[in-house]
Write an enzyme that holds these catalytic residues in place. Structure first.
Site, mmCIF file in Angstrom:
data_model
loop_
_atom_site.group_PDB
_atom_site.id
_atom_site.type_symbol
_atom_site.label_atom_id
_atom_site.label_comp_id
_atom_site.label_asym_id
_atom_site.label_seq_id
_atom_site.Cartn_x
_atom_site.Cartn_y
_atom_site.Cartn_z
ATOM 1 N N GLY A 51 0.746 -1.254 -0.048
ATOM 2 C CA GLY A 51 -0.103 0.132 -0.036
ATOM 3 C C GLY A 51 0.900 1.340 -0.028
ATOM 4 O O GLY A 51 1.905 1.056 -0.302
ATOM 5 N N GLY A 56 5.570 4.405 -8.909
ATOM 6 C CA GLY A 56 6.443 3.105 -9.072
ATOM 7 C C GLY A 56 5.526 1.989 -8.902
ATOM 8 O O GLY A 56 5.357 1.077 -9.743
ATOM 9 N N HIS A 57 4.494 1.871 -7.926
ATOM 10 C CA HIS A 57 3.660 0.842 -7.693
ATOM 11 C C HIS A 57 2.761 0.765 -9.105
ATOM 12 O O HIS A 57 2.503 -0.412 -9.613
ATOM 13 C CB HIS A 57 2.622 0.973 -6.460
ATOM 14 C CG HIS A 57 3.513 0.964 -5.391
ATOM 15 N ND1 HIS A 57 3.640 1.925 -4.459
ATOM 16 C CD2 HIS A 57 4.247 -0.169 -4.524
ATOM 17 C CE1 HIS A 57 4.281 1.823 -3.431
ATOM 18 N NE2 HIS A 57 4.536 0.351 -3.548
ATOM 19 N N GLN A 81 7.974 -9.469 8.041
ATOM 20 C CA GLN A 81 9.013 -9.017 7.274
ATOM 21 C C GLN A 81 9.638 -7.892 7.864
ATOM 22 O O GLN A 81 10.890 -7.294 7.408
ATOM 23 C CB GLN A 81 8.667 -8.932 5.636
ATOM 24 C CG GLN A 81 7.840 -7.442 5.396
ATOM 25 C CD GLN A 81 7.599 -7.231 3.811
ATOM 26 O OE1 GLN A 81 6.881 -8.261 3.337
ATOM 27 N NE2 GLN A 81 8.330 -6.661 3.514
ATOM 28 N N SER A 206 7.814 4.312 -0.476
ATOM 29 C CA SER A 206 6.677 4.850 0.611
ATOM 30 C C SER A 206 7.501 5.652 1.623
ATOM 31 O O SER A 206 7.091 6.513 2.367
ATOM 32 C CB SER A 206 6.039 3.553 0.966
ATOM 33 O OG SER A 206 5.701 2.964 -0.086
ATOM 34 N N ARG A 207 8.791 5.282 1.865
ATOM 35 C CA ARG A 207 9.694 5.634 2.919
ATOM 36 C C ARG A 207 10.056 7.214 2.820
ATOM 37 O O ARG A 207 10.620 7.916 3.867
ATOM 38 C CB ARG A 207 10.737 4.699 3.298
ATOM 39 C CG ARG A 207 10.283 3.384 3.918
ATOM 40 C CD ARG A 207 11.639 2.578 4.431
ATOM 41 N NE ARG A 207 10.930 1.594 4.996
ATOM 42 C CZ ARG A 207 10.619 0.317 4.701
ATOM 43 N NH1 ARG A 207 10.705 0.339 3.354
ATOM 44 N NH2 ARG A 207 10.192 -0.572 5.622
HETATM 45 P P1 AMP Z 1 6.152 -2.297 -1.442
HETATM 46 O O1 AMP Z 1 4.655 -1.842 -1.406
HETATM 47 O O2 AMP Z 1 7.010 -1.559 -0.995
HETATM 48 O O3 AMP Z 1 6.371 -3.803 -0.897
HETATM 49 O O4 AMP Z 1 6.350 -2.552 -3.086
HETATM 50 C C1 AMP Z 1 5.647 -3.173 -3.864
HETATM 51 C C2 AMP Z 1 6.249 -3.293 -5.150
HETATM 52 O O5 AMP Z 1 6.517 -2.317 -5.844
HETATM 53 C C3 AMP Z 1 7.568 -4.083 -4.902
HETATM 54 O O6 AMP Z 1 7.931 -4.916 -6.172
HETATM 55 C C4 AMP Z 1 8.554 -2.872 -5.368
HETATM 56 O O7 AMP Z 1 9.892 -3.418 -5.754
HETATM 57 C C5 AMP Z 1 7.793 -1.966 -6.208
HETATM 58 N N1 AMP Z 1 8.397 -0.638 -6.226
HETATM 59 C C6 AMP Z 1 8.468 -0.187 -4.952
HETATM 60 N N2 AMP Z 1 9.033 1.338 -5.523
HETATM 61 C C7 AMP Z 1 9.168 1.285 -6.757
HETATM 62 C C8 AMP Z 1 9.589 2.228 -7.815
HETATM 63 N N3 AMP Z 1 10.058 3.301 -7.466
HETATM 64 N N4 AMP Z 1 9.595 1.856 -9.009
HETATM 65 C C9 AMP Z 1 9.247 0.497 -9.585
HETATM 66 N N5 AMP Z 1 8.646 -0.238 -8.450
HETATM 67 C C10 AMP Z 1 8.665 -0.022 -7.261
#
Ligand code: AMP
Length: 305
Positions: A51, A56-57, A81, A206-207
């Site tokens: 979320g 990126g997502h 995790q 997100s961070r």
């Molecule tokens: P997370 O919500 O952080 O677990 O990320 C979910 C998915 O989004 C993971 O496969 C991440 O690698 C991808 N993701 C996060 N940030 C980016 C970004 N800046 N560009 C592309 N994919 C991203």
């Protein structure tokens, strides 16, 4: 058959923007839906997320919608995790906004389970974790990849996708999941998607929301250091130590604007893209990985040569 040449019912509906997105909260619902879609011989694409969605997502979701008959996105902040309790507590949760963004992207199903749904009492968390999980992020975030493997294994079983989409932003995670999925024989293609960056080059995360203005400015040095590494390589430098030390100097020179602190480096390494092992000579098949703290926020980034 190429998309667009003979639009399916779903594509036609999407063009008229009248498709409904369904929210699933129960494991049993997710199971039932994936079973039904598979019985109709349709392909399921899957994007697991925690979320707090950003562009990126959404780039993963776009690709997933394009390449599959049905796009399933999961939103689940996976407690197992997180090696740091306060990181888990402070993790941004923006479900309403996330759902609106996913609807715009034409996602079909959003799986939003509770912790109890994913890990019911007595759930066996034992999971295969590939060796490369011990390196880099695994070293600095004990147990992190065990938790990632546990949740992704569970989600792949439930969503039964033909393709699952992961960002290069978390390159080690992509490799860990690819190896885990191979080990269990999941009939899924693990698809790697490029890093989406903000205008200045900062990889979206997100961070990033936790960075203050000074830290955010300082953090631009991460992508600058990756660009520098690629530039040196293109000019003929093949020695990883030289590139790593030049990157390190550039990062450490970055004084956090208005403040007194300097970035703290967890690692800078140049590795083989398959094995994730450090190399003695850089080639096109290498990646450079960085993890750096800016104040209380730890950021990771990487680039391929
Ligand atoms: P997370 O919500 O952080 O677990 O990320 C979910 C998915 O989004 C993971 O496969 C991440 O690698 C991808 N993701 C996060 N940030 C980016 C970004 N800046 N560009 C592309 N994919 C991203």
């Amino acid at each position: 058959m190429k998309r667009g040449s003979f639009p399916s019912e779903k594509i036609r509906l999407k063009n008229f923007k009248c498709i409904l997105m369904e929210i699933l909260r129960k494991v049993s619902e997710m199971r039932k839906i994936s079973k039904k879609i598979l019985s109709e011989k349709k392909s399921i694409g899957f994007v697991p997320t925690m979320g707090a969605l950003h562009a990126g997502h959404l780039s993963l979701v776009k690709k997933c919608v394009e390449e599959n008959d049905v796009c399933v996105v999961s939103i689940f902040v996976n407690p197992v995790q997180f090696n740091d309790k306060s990181d888990l507590k402070n993790y941004p949760r923006t479900l309403k906004k996330d759902l609106a963004l996913l609807k715009k992207e034409n996602a079909d199903f959003v799986f939003v389970p509770s912790v109890e749904e994913i890990y019911p009492a007595g759930f066996d968390l034992d999971v295969f974790v590939p060796k490369i999980a011990k390196l880099f992020e695994g070293k600095f975030r004990k147990g992190h990849f065990r938790g990632v493997c546990a949740v992704v294994k569970r989600l792949l079983e439930l969503a039964a996708p033909k393709r699952a989409y992961f960002g290069q932003k978390d390159f080690q995670q992509y490799l860990v999941i690819k190896k885990m999925a191979e080990k269990y024989g999941f009939p899924v293609k693990i698809v790697l998607c490029p890093i989406v960056r903000e205008k200045g080059g900062l990889a979206m995360s997100s961070r990033n929301a936790r960075l203050n203005e000074a830290e955010r400015k300082s953090a631009l040095v991460l992508s600058k250091s990756l660009k520098l590494a690629k530039k040196l390589f293109s000019q003929g430098e093949k020695n990883p130590e030289k590139i790593i030390s030049t990157m390190g100097k550039l990062i450490l020179c970055e004084k956090i604007f208005l403040g007194k602190s300097f970035p703290r480096i967890d690692y800078i390494e140049i590795v083989d893209r398959e094995k994730l092992s450090p190399v003695k000579k850089i080639s096109k098949n290498c990646a450079v990985l960085v993890a750096v703290w800016f104040g209380k926020t730890r950021l990771i980034d990487n680039s391929f040569f």
